[in-house]
Design a protein around this motif. Sequence first.
Motif, short mmCIF file in Angstrom:
data_model
loop_
_atom_site.label_atom_id
_atom_site.label_comp_id
_atom_site.label_asym_id
_atom_site.label_seq_id
_atom_site.Cartn_x
_atom_site.Cartn_y
_atom_site.Cartn_z
N LEU A 415 -3.45 -16.25 0.14
CA LEU A 415 -2.69 -15.14 0.72
C LEU A 415 -1.19 -15.43 0.69
CD1 LEU A 415 -5.04 -14.38 3.74
CD2 LEU A 415 -4.61 -12.88 1.79
N ALA A 416 -0.81 -16.69 0.87
CA ALA A 416 0.60 -17.06 0.81
C ALA A 416 1.18 -16.79 -0.58
CB ALA A 416 0.79 -18.52 1.19
N ALA A 417 0.42 -17.10 -1.62
CA ALA A 417 0.88 -16.84 -3.00
C ALA A 417 1.04 -15.33 -3.23
CB ALA A 417 -0.10 -17.44 -4.00
N LEU A 418 0.06 -14.54 -2.78
CA LEU A 418 0.16 -13.08 -2.93
C LEU A 418 1.35 -12.53 -2.14
CD1 LEU A 418 -3.58 -11.93 -2.66
CD2 LEU A 418 -2.16 -11.99 -4.71
N ALA A 419 1.56 -13.07 -0.93
CA ALA A 419 2.67 -12.61 -0.11
C ALA A 419 4.02 -12.92 -0.78
CB ALA A 419 2.60 -13.28 1.27
N ASN A 420 4.15 -14.10 -1.35
CA ASN A 420 5.39 -14.45 -2.05
C ASN A 420 5.68 -13.50 -3.20
OD1 ASN A 420 5.87 -16.63 -0.37
ND2 ASN A 420 5.12 -18.16 -1.81
N MET A 421 4.65 -13.04 -3.86
CA MET A 421 4.80 -12.16 -5.02
C MET A 421 5.00 -10.70 -4.64
SD MET A 421 1.62 -13.65 -7.24
CE MET A 421 1.69 -12.31 -8.42
N SER A 422 4.56 -10.30 -3.45
CA SER A 422 4.38 -8.88 -3.13
C SER A 422 5.62 -8.03 -3.29
CB SER A 422 3.82 -8.74 -1.71
OG SER A 422 4.70 -9.34 -0.76
N ALA A 423 6.80 -8.54 -2.91
CA ALA A 423 8.02 -7.74 -3.03
C ALA A 423 8.41 -7.51 -4.47
CB ALA A 423 9.16 -8.44 -2.27
N GLN A 424 7.86 -8.31 -5.38
CA GLN A 424 8.20 -8.20 -6.81
C GLN A 424 7.07 -7.60 -7.64
OE1 GLN A 424 11.22 -8.99 -7.70
NE2 GLN A 424 11.86 -10.02 -5.81
N PHE A 425 6.02 -7.08 -6.99
CA PHE A 425 4.95 -6.42 -7.76
C PHE A 425 5.56 -5.33 -8.63
CE2 PHE A 425 1.21 -7.17 -4.55
CZ PHE A 425 1.17 -8.49 -4.93
N ARG A 426 5.21 -5.35 -9.91
CA ARG A 426 5.73 -4.35 -10.84
C ARG A 426 4.61 -3.84 -11.75
NH1 ARG A 426 9.41 -5.09 -7.94
NH2 ARG A 426 11.65 -5.31 -8.39
N MET A 485 -2.31 -10.15 7.34
CA MET A 485 -1.62 -10.66 6.15
C MET A 485 -1.77 -9.70 4.99
SD MET A 485 0.11 -13.40 5.28
CE MET A 485 0.11 -14.96 4.43
N MET A 486 -2.97 -9.17 4.79
CA MET A 486 -3.18 -8.21 3.70
C MET A 486 -2.35 -6.95 3.92
SD MET A 486 -4.94 -9.19 1.16
CE MET A 486 -5.07 -7.56 0.41
N LEU A 487 -2.28 -6.47 5.15
CA LEU A 487 -1.46 -5.30 5.45
C LEU A 487 0.02 -5.59 5.19
CD1 LEU A 487 -3.17 -4.01 8.72
CD2 LEU A 487 -3.18 -2.88 6.50
N GLU A 488 0.47 -6.78 5.51
CA GLU A 488 1.87 -7.16 5.25
C GLU A 488 2.15 -7.21 3.76
OE1 GLU A 488 2.24 -10.84 7.38
OE2 GLU A 488 2.98 -9.85 9.21
N ILE A 489 1.17 -7.68 2.97
CA ILE A 489 1.34 -7.75 1.51
C ILE A 489 1.46 -6.34 0.94
CG2 ILE A 489 0.12 -8.30 -0.64
CD1 ILE A 489 -1.00 -10.79 0.89
N ILE A 490 0.57 -5.43 1.37
CA ILE A 490 0.63 -4.04 0.91
C ILE A 490 1.94 -3.40 1.35
CG2 ILE A 490 -0.43 -1.75 1.13
CD1 ILE A 490 -3.14 -3.24 1.52
N ASN A 491 2.32 -3.61 2.60
CA ASN A 491 3.55 -3.04 3.13
C ASN A 491 4.78 -3.56 2.37
OD1 ASN A 491 5.12 -1.66 5.46
ND2 ASN A 491 5.91 -3.76 5.47
N SER A 492 4.79 -4.86 2.05
CA SER A 492 5.91 -5.45 1.32
C SER A 492 6.09 -4.80 -0.04
CB SER A 492 5.69 -6.95 1.17
OG SER A 492 6.68 -7.54 0.36
N CYS A 493 4.97 -4.55 -0.70
CA CYS A 493 5.04 -3.89 -2.02
C CYS A 493 5.57 -2.47 -1.89
CB CYS A 493 3.66 -3.89 -2.66
SG CYS A 493 3.59 -3.03 -4.24
N LEU A 494 5.06 -1.72 -0.90
CA LEU A 494 5.49 -0.33 -0.73
C LEU A 494 6.96 -0.24 -0.35
CD1 LEU A 494 2.42 1.11 1.25
CD2 LEU A 494 2.88 1.24 -1.20
N THR A 495 7.41 -1.16 0.48
CA THR A 495 8.80 -1.14 0.95
C THR A 495 9.79 -1.52 -0.15
OG1 THR A 495 8.02 -1.80 3.15
CG2 THR A 495 10.37 -2.02 2.72
N ASN A 496 9.43 -2.50 -0.97
CA ASN A 496 10.37 -3.05 -1.95
C ASN A 496 10.21 -2.51 -3.36
OD1 ASN A 496 11.85 -5.37 -0.42
ND2 ASN A 496 9.70 -5.65 0.11
N SER A 497 9.02 -2.06 -3.73
CA SER A 497 8.83 -1.64 -5.13
C SER A 497 7.83 -0.49 -5.25
CB SER A 497 8.36 -2.83 -5.97
OG SER A 497 7.21 -3.44 -5.40
#
Length: 620
Positions: A415-426, A485-497
């Motif tokens: 989950l930490a690896a996914l979280a680190n990547m989440s803002a840069q999902f493209r 954590m999963m909700l934060e990963i989804i939220n990070s992607c929606l907020t940043n990309s």
Amino acid sequence: MGSNSSRIGDLPKNEYLKKLSGTESISENDPFWNQLLSFSFPAPTSSHIFIWQTHNALFIICCLLKVFICQMSEEELQLHFTYEEKSPGNYSSDSEDLLEELLCCLMQLITDIPLLDITYEISVEAISTMVVFLSCQLFHKEVLRQSISHKYLMRGPCLPYTSKLVKTLLYNFIRQEKPPPPGAHVFPQQSDGGGLLYGLASGVATGLWTVFTLGGVGSKAAASPELSSPLANQSLLLLLVLANLTDASDAPNPYRQAIMSFKNTQDSSPFPSSIPHAFQINFNSLYTALCEQQTSDQATLLLYTLLHQNSNIRTYMLARTDMENLVLPILEILYHVEERNSHHVYMALIILLILTEDDGFNRSIHEVILKNITWYSERVLTEISLGSLLILVVIRTIQYNMTRTRDKYLHTNCLAALANMSAQFRSLHQYAAQRIISLFSLLSKKHNKVLEQATQSLRGSLSSNDVPLPDYAQDLNVIEEVIRMMLEIINSCLTNSLHHNPNLVYALLYKRDLFEQFRTHPSFQDIMQNIDLVISFFSSRLLQAGAELSVERVLEIIKQGVVALPKDRLKKFPELKFKYVEEEQPEEFFIPYVWSLVYNSAVGLYWNPQDIQLFTMDSD
């Protein structure tokens, strides 16, 4: 042994072996040594008599050391290697420490002898003997912090060889030199094609120990691993053993210092005077070797060690434009998690976590397009970005862990690896987006099940105080941590990309009912705001567009809606960033791991499983 022995069956009757293991001292000038070292299985066809005898001497020393270290204390071992010259009328008590001299000679052999066809076996045997010299750790349950190896390797005449030894071992790994072909050996190949290391060392070792009658160490010889380069394998194992020696009480491990500080041959900047044991090596060649050798635990452990401890290597690797050559073998390790041991999986996962700490890496992996990933069997992937493939494999690892091993440490790092990547999902692949939501669905079902069990357990506790009940509250806390954590990963992607990921929005809308129960949950209310806003906004636009919309039409509406959604309506949260931190006393994990690799992977070295104390061995 000696000129009269040509078969294993002759060894118990060999006079030279009997004299060697007897009580009578033998002068260094005695012709006995020349005869002892002139054994052959079969006889050598080359005239290089000194190379032949050097190898044989190393082989005998290796066998003796192995038995001595297994059977004796360090004090007794030193006595066997202490030389005191006595002559009539001379009462001097001066003695010479031959054990330290032996170790220095081994380091000289490894570093100074050029690698040629006729010296290949000597290099392998010298490295193997040094591994055996360090093997006292195998016979202790606790990690050794003060031992004979610390005494000799971290100070004294051996210390100046540190950087040269580490560099030589690295280059041996890089070159992956195969054994010389038949006819090029000083020692001819055996009939099975294995050469002296595979034939002589595996067969004679058992016979030698039988002759010495020192505990039957060779009673069961494991099958030799099929390796293209025994020299590279032994070199890598020795390097890992040296790198994971504990610091001495008054000095840090110099071999770890060397691994932490070496630079690229193209780096012309001077080494700081504060960095000892520094050297340079070709990073491009090292990178290529690391990419090609990730099928073995030891190569993955070396990659982890370099990425974690050497900032020069880490910077170089993250700047490469062909990172797929390194990442794909790591993903394949995780994908075949059922076939790998847990340590190998952990190392692969931590490597990904270290890489995802870098924003440049997280951006670039979505720009690398891969075609026809044949080892990924759940679905045909004709074209997918490296980033989307990484997400798929990590999610698969999480799901495997949820149903099989249930290891919280593995969950946390995935989950930490996914979280680190989440803002840069493209441009997430549609299948990657689906799997993100599917994982959330699985977690949601598990949460409901545990919640129901906790409720039933509470009712049961009110009716009976006699039966101990499971701690469902703890299970519920763990699963809620993962869900958040999963909700934060989804939220990070929606907020940043958001504008880069229409497939994720599509997957959210398709499974929108999953998120209803978490909108008012006190643990998730804050993080659900943005997700709820995105679902509501795009749901209304789809309603306006009418019913029975095609997938293509829905994606088109989403892409148009992304432009229309005011960005200031999405609440900003702190950036998700997780950094790998090595646990306290990492040697308690790494030293047993490294020696388990030596035990299972070293060519021509065999220990009796019943003698091993460092880790548990199977009895069969």
